[in-house]
Design a protein around this motif. Structure first.
Motif, mmCIF file in Angstrom:
data_model
loop_
_atom_site.group_PDB
_atom_site.id
_atom_site.type_symbol
_atom_site.label_atom_id
_atom_site.label_comp_id
_atom_site.label_asym_id
_atom_site.label_seq_id
_atom_site.Cartn_x
_atom_site.Cartn_y
_atom_site.Cartn_z
ATOM 1 N N SER A 96 -64.668 -7.184 85.411
ATOM 2 C CA SER A 96 -63.400 -6.575 85.039
ATOM 3 C C SER A 96 -63.585 -5.592 83.876
ATOM 4 C CB SER A 96 -62.433 -7.696 84.639
ATOM 5 O OG SER A 96 -61.213 -7.143 84.357
ATOM 6 N N GLY A 97 -62.968 -4.426 83.991
ATOM 7 C CA GLY A 97 -62.993 -3.447 82.904
ATOM 8 C C GLY A 97 -64.231 -2.563 82.899
ATOM 9 N N THR A 98 -65.069 -2.640 83.930
ATOM 10 C CA THR A 98 -66.287 -1.812 83.938
ATOM 11 C C THR A 98 -66.008 -0.388 84.416
ATOM 12 O OG1 THR A 98 -66.769 -2.877 86.043
ATOM 13 C CG2 THR A 98 -68.101 -3.562 84.170
ATOM 14 N N GLY A 99 -64.795 -0.134 84.929
ATOM 15 C CA GLY A 99 -64.466 1.231 85.362
ATOM 16 C C GLY A 99 -64.468 1.383 86.883
ATOM 17 N N LYS A 100 -64.116 0.307 87.598
ATOM 18 C CA LYS A 100 -64.170 0.380 89.074
ATOM 19 C C LYS A 100 -63.146 1.394 89.602
ATOM 20 C CE LYS A 100 -63.629 -4.133 89.606
ATOM 21 N NZ LYS A 100 -63.735 -4.606 88.201
ATOM 22 N N GLU A 101 -61.942 1.357 89.019
ATOM 23 C CA GLU A 101 -60.923 2.305 89.498
ATOM 24 C C GLU A 101 -61.328 3.741 89.143
ATOM 25 O OE1 GLU A 101 -56.830 1.391 88.755
ATOM 26 O OE2 GLU A 101 -56.187 3.303 89.615
ATOM 27 N N LEU A 102 -61.889 3.889 87.939
ATOM 28 C CA LEU A 102 -62.342 5.224 87.521
ATOM 29 C C LEU A 102 -63.412 5.743 88.490
ATOM 30 C CD1 LEU A 102 -61.814 7.120 85.114
ATOM 31 C CD2 LEU A 102 -63.815 6.134 84.016
ATOM 32 N N VAL B 270 -67.557 8.775 81.074
ATOM 33 C CA VAL B 270 -68.307 9.067 79.856
ATOM 34 C C VAL B 270 -69.522 8.146 79.793
ATOM 35 C CG1 VAL B 270 -68.180 9.035 77.331
ATOM 36 C CG2 VAL B 270 -66.215 9.792 78.677
ATOM 37 N N ARG C 205 -62.785 -1.606 79.101
ATOM 38 C CA ARG C 205 -61.363 -1.758 78.776
ATOM 39 C C ARG C 205 -61.212 -2.389 77.395
ATOM 40 N NH1 ARG C 205 -59.392 -4.076 82.871
ATOM 41 N NH2 ARG C 205 -58.424 -2.218 83.766
HETATM 42 N N1 LIG Z 1 -67.398 5.379 81.746
HETATM 43 C C1 LIG Z 1 -66.119 5.475 81.332
HETATM 44 N N2 LIG Z 1 -65.709 6.567 80.678
HETATM 45 C C2 LIG Z 1 -64.441 6.692 80.223
HETATM 46 N N3 LIG Z 1 -63.510 5.733 80.384
HETATM 47 C C3 LIG Z 1 -63.854 4.625 81.042
HETATM 48 C C4 LIG Z 1 -65.166 4.433 81.559
HETATM 49 N N4 LIG Z 1 -65.211 3.245 82.188
HETATM 50 C C5 LIG Z 1 -63.992 2.706 82.082
HETATM 51 N N5 LIG Z 1 -63.152 3.520 81.394
HETATM 52 C C6 LIG Z 1 -61.744 3.254 81.024
HETATM 53 O O1 LIG Z 1 -61.649 1.847 80.795
HETATM 54 C C7 LIG Z 1 -60.453 1.340 81.343
HETATM 55 C C8 LIG Z 1 -60.778 0.304 82.418
HETATM 56 O O2 LIG Z 1 -61.329 0.955 83.550
HETATM 57 P P1 LIG Z 1 -60.914 0.596 85.049
HETATM 58 O O3 LIG Z 1 -59.455 0.247 85.124
HETATM 59 O O4 LIG Z 1 -61.418 1.656 85.935
HETATM 60 O O5 LIG Z 1 -61.772 -0.742 85.212
HETATM 61 P P2 LIG Z 1 -61.782 -1.781 86.420
HETATM 62 O O6 LIG Z 1 -63.202 -2.210 86.574
HETATM 63 O O7 LIG Z 1 -61.089 -1.199 87.598
HETATM 64 O O8 LIG Z 1 -60.941 -2.970 85.794
HETATM 65 P P3 LIG Z 1 -60.258 -4.225 86.568
HETATM 66 O O9 LIG Z 1 -61.338 -4.946 87.294
HETATM 67 O O10 LIG Z 1 -59.712 -5.040 85.444
HETATM 68 O O11 LIG Z 1 -59.216 -3.620 87.461
HETATM 69 C C9 LIG Z 1 -59.694 2.529 81.874
HETATM 70 O O12 LIG Z 1 -58.828 2.988 80.857
HETATM 71 C C10 LIG Z 1 -60.768 3.543 82.163
HETATM 72 O O13 LIG Z 1 -60.293 4.854 82.099
#
Ligand SMILES: Nc1ncnc2c1ncn2[C@@H]1O[C@H](COP(=O)(O)OP(=O)(O)OP(=O)(O)O)[C@@H](O)[C@H]1O
Length: 444
Positions: free
Chosen positions: A171-177, A142, A359
């Motif tokens: 952390s929490g920027t959506g890397k896994e997404l 999104v 996150r």
């Molecule tokens: N652009 C986005 N649109 C919708 N949801 C998002 C978006 N970015 C992140 N999220 C949501 O925010 C949460 C954190 O995302 P994610 O786990 O991908 O982050 P990460 O960078 O992998 O975190 P970490 O480094 O802590 O593992 C998840 O629930 C994910 O679905």
């Protein structure tokens, strides 16, 4: 200069030579066809967004057919017709309900060209909306800030090739997404997407360079890694927090990636695996590799392609959209009377620095939909301190100022401090950007 999609025009009906010449002279690529059957064939092969109906007919049935055809296409339509045709109800219905505009025959060329230009602009906007909707529906990311749009474009680009990708970001920027989005956009989309948290493999028993077979916990870690690799066969393996991979497993992973096969204990034969690896980390892996905390050879192997996740504070345009997204996501957990966000809550969301990124936003919205006791979510429901003396209008002002500053800083960073390029990205003139930089104390 017009830099949108090509100006292609589908001209259906009577062929008027002066009209054709005028259109071509104005830069339109004209596809001229005599009837709707031919129009349908042309639309099957060519992407055209604007249609021009040219008809001298006063026949009710012919206009009804035209109406049906127009409704069935996604083009923006303009008609050139005889004034008398408007006496036919079907023609009037079409003009009022299905066309962008109509002109009378013979055409007044300058006016017609202006109308077609506007129709083209509208078609481009519609297309942009369709693209955005399909991009977001596909991969669940999104946001419509320039940074998020750029990220989506990069995801689509890296998805086309099969090389390893390193996703970096706080952390929490959506890397896994993002990793999952790459998988969904890639030819491997029908295969599995398997995530492995490399931190879970940490063991003090891993030697830096394992000589001979590993024992105990270390052997279990290697088996765990091999098991995930096998489970991801035909798809994508996502290695989260890859910097946490113990040194002994770093070399094991390197070998697995080079040999593309795994050895199962008790089995005489190695198992071939076909897996794309996407690794993620919140640390600067290149620096860690230079400092000897991560194997350089593995770093190079994993980082063929790069994706940098922008922190949420650098894309303030996404905050309200993400907040609405999570609000809708937790609809089933909220009180029936809850009606959304107060102005103060939106302002405080916009003003917050978001150290925990998306996150944190997700968690705060989830908490708010549960905790809110009034009709609208207030700043304190989000866990923000309510500044007692702050008028909502002042809070909104502060939020706007913070958002403006963040957007400028982010743009300048992306443009490598090139003011001309940053101004272009922000859609403002260089002079305006210099003025805003001075206002916010940003030095060049
Ligand atoms: N652009 C986005 N649109 C919708 N949801 C998002 C978006 N970015 C992140 N999220 C949501 O925010 C949460 C954190 O995302 P994610 O786990 O991908 O982050 P990460 O960078 O992998 O975190 P970490 O480094 O802590 O593992 C998840 O629930 C994910 O679905």
């Amino acid at each position: 200069m017009d830099s949108g999609p090509p100006r292609r025009l589908l001209c259906v009906g009577q062929r008027l030579e002066a009209l054709q010449a005028g259109l071509a002279q104005a830069g339109w690529q004209v596809y001229s066809v005599p009837d709707f059957a031919a129009a349908e064939r042309t639309l099957r092969d060519t992407s055209i967004t604007v249609g021009l109906l040219v008809s001298t007919s006063e026949d009710e049935a012919a206009w009804a057919r035209a109406g049906e055809f127009v409704q069935a296409t996604e083009l923006v339509w303009v008609a050139l017709l005889q004034r008398q045709a408007l006496r036919q109800p079907a023609c009037l219905d079409l003009v009022l309900g299905g066309l962008f505009d109509h002109h009378h025959l013979p055409p007044d060329m300058p006016r017609l060209l202006a109308t077609l230009g506007h129709a083209h602009g509208l078609a481009a906007l519609r297309q942009e909306r369709r693209n955005l909707a399909s991009e977001q529906a596909d991969v669940g990311i999104v946001g419509r800030s320039p940074a998020t749009r750029q990220l989506l474009a990069q995801i689509r680009r890296v998805a086309r090739v099969d090389a390893p990708v390193l996703v970096q970001g706080e952390s929490g920027t959506g890397k896994e997404l993002a990793a999952h989005a790459i998988h969904l956009c890639s030819p491997r989309r029908d295969g599995p997407f398997v995530a492995l948290d490399c931190g879970s493999l940490q063991s003090p028993l891993f030697p830096a360079e394992p000589a001979g077979p590993l024992r105990g916990e270390a052997a279990a870690g290697l088996q765990h890694l091999g098991g995930h690799l096998q489970a991801a066969n035909g798809g994508t393996l996502f290695l989260d927090e890859v910097a946490d991979l113990p040194p002994g497993l770093q070399i094991a992973l390197l070998r697995l990636l080079q040999e593309r096969s795994i050895h199962r204990p008790g089995s005489a034969q190695d198992i071939e695996v076909d897996v794309r690896v996407i690794a993620a980390t919140h640390v600067q892996l290149e620096e860690a590799a230079r400092a000897g905390r991560f194997r350089q050879d593995l770093y190079y192997r994993l980082s063929v392609l790069h994706l940098q996740m922008p922190p949420l504070r650098e894309r303030p345009q996404d905050i309200a959209l993400l907040a609405q997204h999570f609000y809708a996501l937790y609809a089933h957990e909220r009180r029936p009377g809850l009606r959304g966000f107060s102005r103060g809550a939106l302002a405080s969301l916009q003003a917050h620095a978001w150290p925990g990124n998306v996150r944190e936003l997700n968690n705060r919205i989830r908490r708010a939909v549960v905790m809110a006791s009034r009709r609208l979510i207030r700043p304190e429901d989000l866990g923000f301190e309510q500044a007692p003396s702050l008028d909502p209008a002042d809070a909104l002002d502060m939020a706007r100022t913070a958002a403006e500053r963040n957007a400028i800083l982010a743009s300048l960073r992306r443009a490598g401090s090139n003011v001309t390029q940053a101004a272009r990205e922000l859609g403002i003139s260089r002079m305006t950007l210099y003025r805003l930089m001075a206002k916010h104390g940003i030095r060049h």
